[in-house]
Scaffold this active site. Structure first.
Site, PDB file in Angstrom:
ATOM      1  CG  HIS A   2       0.510  -0.307   2.049  1.00 60.08           C
ATOM      2  ND1 HIS A   2       0.720   0.899   2.861  1.00 60.08           N
ATOM      3  CD2 HIS A   2      -0.410  -1.220   3.673  1.00 60.08           C
ATOM      4  CE1 HIS A   2       0.788   0.650   3.929  1.00 60.08           C
ATOM      5  NE2 HIS A   2       0.446  -0.374   4.803  1.00 60.08           N
ATOM      6  CB  CYS A  26       0.981  -3.993   5.214  1.00 59.17           C
ATOM      7  SG  CYS A  26      -0.290  -4.189   5.377  1.00 59.17           S
TER       8      CYS A  26
END
Length: 242
Positions: A149, A157
């Protein structure tokens, strides 16, 4: 006191996933912005490697200790991938080793694919990874919402910044529009050479090192053939089908 406890639990839950859709109504079209600002740059890179955006497959490889994400690509009719781009991963949480539980802040390691596109992420644009996969489920690992992202913050992440996720999102989107149903994402703790295996062995327990020996097989096979890996899971191990 009960209210404070509830709020504390809610805060913990909200911060153990690194991606959810924005609660507010998003008016800007971030995919269109990516197209407007990055499409020429991405297309020029494809042209450099004699690839076409309308006939594209991609494969992503991440190395945690190097904070590096590599984009491999090929035309849809070819079998062999070549590396066309490298990006710096902006931030990292956790340590080397697989993700095992919701909230452990670990980045997964293993063989995954992109299973969702989120153009309205609170982290700008995001690409969901299918954690937990069959291997993770066989080990009863828990967790969800692992993404590549934008922005530069993470709790497990791969954050790439807003500017770079625009490019990565376009590569993935164009591959999807070319018919690629699952974009592979291979996440390794490091470049899994025998030298590095010896280097990092003392830093982890026996079970983690055994897992690394297992995924090293996939690392070596991919770098030998530069083809998408066909895997299955048996007896809590990845099996690589040549």
């Amino acid at each position: 006191m009960r209210l404070l406890t509830y709020l504390s639990i809610l805060f913990f839950i909200m911060n153990t996933n690194c991606n959810t859709s924005e609660k507010n109504t998003q008016t800007e079209d971030r995919v269109q912005i990516a197209e407007d600002t990055k499409a020429i740059l991405v297309q020029e890179n494809l042209d450099l490697h004699q690839l076409n955006s309308n006939n594209l497959n991609i494969l992503l490889v991440a190395y945690k200790d190097l904070d590096k994400l590599s984009v491999f690509a090929k035309s849809t009719e070819d079998r062999t991938y070549k590396r066309i781009k490298e990006y710096k991963i902006c931030a990292r949480s956790g340590q080397l080793g697989p993700k095992k539980a919701e909230g452990d802040r670990q980045v997964p390691e293993g063989f995954y694919h992109i299973n969702r596109f989120n153009p309205k992420s609170k982290f700008y644009l995001s690409l969901g990874i299918n954690y937990p996969n069959a291997y993770d489920l066989s080990k009863n690992y828990t967790g969800s919402d692992i993404f590549i992202h934008g922005k530069c913050e993470t709790v497990g992440c791969l954050p790439m910044t807003d500017e770079l996720i625009k490019e990565i999102y376009l590569y993935a989107l164009w591959a999807k529009e070319s018919g690629q149903e699952k974009v592979p994402v291979y996440i390794f703790p490091f470049e899994m050479t025998d030298e590095n295996m010896k280097k990092y062995k003392s830093q982890v327990d026996e079970s983690t090192f055994s897992f690394w020996q297992n995924i090293q097989e996939g690392y070596q096979l991919f770098h030998k053939k530069h083809q998408e890996l066909e895997t299955k899971v048996e007896n809590q191990k990845y099996i690589f089908i040549s």
